[in-house]
Design a protein around this motif. Structure first.
Motif, PDB file in Angstrom:
ATOM      1  N   PRO A   1       0.792  -1.240   0.000  1.00  0.00           N
ATOM      2  CA  PRO A   1       0.000   0.000   0.000  1.00  0.00           C
ATOM      3  C   PRO A   1       0.820   1.285   0.000  1.00  0.00           C
ATOM      4  CG  PRO A   1       0.030  -0.890   2.217  1.00  0.00           C
ATOM      5  CD  PRO A   1       0.804  -1.854   1.354  1.00  0.00           C
ATOM      6  N   TYR A   2       2.070   1.252  -0.515  1.00  0.00           N
ATOM      7  CA  TYR A   2       2.869   2.439  -0.804  1.00  0.00           C
ATOM      8  C   TYR A   2       3.322   3.165   0.479  1.00  0.00           C
ATOM      9  CZ  TYR A   2      -0.468   1.307  -4.409  1.00  0.00           C
ATOM     10  OH  TYR A   2      -1.306   0.616  -5.251  1.00  0.00           O
TER      11      TYR A   2
ATOM     12  N   ASN B   1       5.349  15.468  -0.871  1.00  0.00           N
ATOM     13  CA  ASN B   1       3.911  15.666  -0.680  1.00  0.00           C
ATOM     14  C   ASN B   1       3.268  16.453  -1.813  1.00  0.00           C
ATOM     15  OD1 ASN B   1       4.944  18.208  -0.219  1.00  0.00           O
ATOM     16  ND2 ASN B   1       4.421  18.288   1.963  1.00  0.00           N
ATOM     17  N   ARG B   2       3.857  16.402  -2.999  1.00  0.00           N
ATOM     18  CA  ARG B   2       3.249  17.113  -4.141  1.00  0.00           C
ATOM     19  C   ARG B   2       1.858  16.576  -4.432  1.00  0.00           C
ATOM     20  NH1 ARG B   2       4.589  17.912  -9.428  1.00  0.00           N
ATOM     21  NH2 ARG B   2       5.450  15.806  -9.646  1.00  0.00           N
ATOM     22  N   HIS B   3       1.619  15.316  -4.055  1.00  0.00           N
ATOM     23  CA  HIS B   3       0.316  14.692  -4.243  1.00  0.00           C
ATOM     24  C   HIS B   3      -0.254  14.342  -2.870  1.00  0.00           C
ATOM     25  CE1 HIS B   3       1.574  14.301  -8.469  1.00  0.00           C
ATOM     26  NE2 HIS B   3       2.733  13.895  -7.970  1.00  0.00           N
ATOM     27  N   ASP B   4      -1.518  14.014  -2.815  1.00  0.00           N
ATOM     28  CA  ASP B   4      -2.211  13.767  -1.553  1.00  0.00           C
ATOM     29  C   ASP B   4      -1.760  12.445  -0.932  1.00  0.00           C
ATOM     30  OD1 ASP B   4      -3.917  13.575   0.558  1.00  0.00           O
ATOM     31  OD2 ASP B   4      -5.749  13.370  -0.632  1.00  0.00           O
TER      32      ASP B   4
ATOM     33  N   GLY C   1      -4.354   9.435   0.084  1.00  0.00           N
ATOM     34  CA  GLY C   1      -4.944   8.519  -0.880  1.00  0.00           C
ATOM     35  C   GLY C   1      -3.901   7.625  -1.525  1.00  0.00           C
ATOM     36  N   ASP C   2      -4.323   6.459  -1.983  1.00  0.00           N
ATOM     37  CA  ASP C   2      -3.386   5.502  -2.569  1.00  0.00           C
ATOM     38  C   ASP C   2      -2.618   6.092  -3.746  1.00  0.00           C
ATOM     39  OD1 ASP C   2      -4.044   3.576  -0.766  1.00  0.00           O
ATOM     40  OD2 ASP C   2      -5.245   2.357  -2.124  1.00  0.00           O
TER      41      ASP C   2
ATOM     42  N   ASN D   1       4.013  10.076  -4.795  1.00  0.00           N
ATOM     43  CA  ASN D   1       5.024  10.676  -3.924  1.00  0.00           C
ATOM     44  C   ASN D   1       6.175   9.712  -3.643  1.00  0.00           C
ATOM     45  OD1 ASN D   1       3.670  13.138  -3.681  1.00  0.00           O
ATOM     46  ND2 ASN D   1       2.508  12.469  -1.892  1.00  0.00           N
ATOM     47  N   VAL D   2       5.856   8.434  -3.447  1.00  0.00           N
ATOM     48  CA  VAL D   2       6.907   7.452  -3.173  1.00  0.00           C
ATOM     49  C   VAL D   2       7.787   7.252  -4.406  1.00  0.00           C
ATOM     50  CG1 VAL D   2       7.393   5.072  -2.536  1.00  0.00           C
ATOM     51  CG2 VAL D   2       5.562   6.279  -1.406  1.00  0.00           C
TER      52      VAL D   2
END
Length: 260
Positions: A74-75, A84-87, A90-91, A97-98
Motif C-alpha cells: 500500500p505504498y 507531498n506534491r500529491h495527496d 490517498g493511494d 510521492n513514493v
C-alpha cells in the motif's frame, strides 16, 4: 533488497545465478533500528546506503541490482512532509510521492558512483509491473493485462563515449538477456529475451494476467490483443490502447489460448 529474501523465493533464484542477496534482515542486523520499517520491508534509503558501502569495499568493476519495495502497495512514504506534491492520504497520491522519493534515492546513488567512476557505468531503471487505480475497473496489479499494469518504467543510461545504440522498445525479458550477453553468460533462462543493443529488435510478447489468470494476450506488429478467457471476448488495439475494438478472429483466439 529492502524486503525479505524469502518473498517469492527470491533468495533461491538469486543463489542459482550465484548472486549474493543482502535483504531486510541483513540490513537491520547490521544497522540496528536505524531505518523505518513496515510489514513487508523497510525504508529503501537503507538499501542505497548499504550499497554505497559495498561499492567502497569491492571497487570496480561491479554489477549491483537494487530492488525497491516502498512503491509496492500500500505504498510506504518515509518522508511525507518532504514528498507531498500529491495527496498522501490517498493511494494514488502516496504512490506518486513514493516514486519521487525513490527517484531521489536513485539520483543520489548515481551521483555517488559517478564521483568514483565518471562516465563508465550503465544504469538501468525498470519495474516488474505497473499499477491500476480504477482504470478499466481494476485495482492494484496482476489482474489484467491493460497498459496500466504491464507498461513499466524502462530507462537505460549509457555513457555517451561508448557509442552504443539502444532500441527504443523492449520488455523485461530483454534486460536479463542483455546483461547475460554482456557478461558472457549462456543460460536457457535468458533466451526468451532479445539483445537490446541491436537494431534488429522487434517487439513480440505473450501476455498473461497473474492474480485471476483470466486474461491472455499478444503484442506483435505494433498491435495488442487482449483475450478474456471467461467470456471469449477478444479486444484489439494499438500499443497505446487509444483505439480499442472487438475482434472475432478465431485464429488469433486460438493462438492466444495456446500461448503461441
Amino acid at each position: 533488497y529492502s524486503g525479505s529474501g524469502y518473498f517469492e523465493n527470491l533468495n533461491r533464484m538469486l543463489s542459482y545465478f550465484e548472486i549474493p542477496l543482502y535483504d531486510k534482515e541483513y540490513i537491520l542486523k547490521n544497522n540496528l533500528n536505524r531505518y523505518q520499517t513496515f510489514p513487508w520491508g523497510l525504508d529503501d534509503r537503507a538499501m542505497i546506503e548499504t550499497g554505497k558501502q559495498f561499492v567502497k569495499d569491492e571497487g570496480i568493476p561491479f554489477v549491483h541490482y537494487y530492488y525497491f519495495t516502498n512503491t509496492h502497495s500500500p505504498y510506504f512514504n518515509p518522508e511525507p512532509d518532504k514528498f507531498n506534491r500529491h495527496d498522501n492520504s490517498g493511494d494514488y497520491g502516496r504512490y506518486k510521492n513514493v516514486i519521487e522519493y525513490n527517484l531521489s534515492l536513485i539520483k543520489n546513488m548515481q551521483n555517488f558512483i559517478e564521483r568514483i567512476s565518471s562516465g563508465k557505468t550503465i544504469y538501468i531503471l525498470l519495474s516488474d509491473h505497473g499499477e491500476s487505480f480504477g482504470e478499466s475497473g481494476f485495482y492494484k496489479h496482476g489482474f489484467s493485462i491493460f497498459n496500466q499494469e504491464i507498461r513499466v518504467p524502462f530507462y537505460i543510461n549509457i555513457p555517451a563515449k561508448s557509442g552504443i545504440e539502444i532500441n527504443q522498445e523492449g520488455s523485461i525479458l530483454d534486460i536479463m538477456t542483455t546483461l547475460a550477453s554482456i557478461q558472457n553468460i549462456d543460460d536457457p533462462y535468458f533466451r526468451d529475451g532479445k539483445f537490446l543493443f541491436s537494431k534488429k529488435h522487434n517487439l513480440k510478447l505473450r501476455l498473461s494476467s497473474w492474480g485471476t489468470k483470466s486474461f491472455r494476450g499478444l503484442i506483435e506488429n505494433n498491435k495488442k490483443f487482449i483475450f478474456n478467457l471467461n467470456n471469449e471476448n477478444l479486444l484489439e488495439s494499438d500499443l497505446e490502447e487509444k483505439n480499442i475494438q472487438n475482434n472475432e478472429d478465431i485464429e488469433i483466439k486460438k493462438r492466444i489460448r495456446l500461448n503461441e
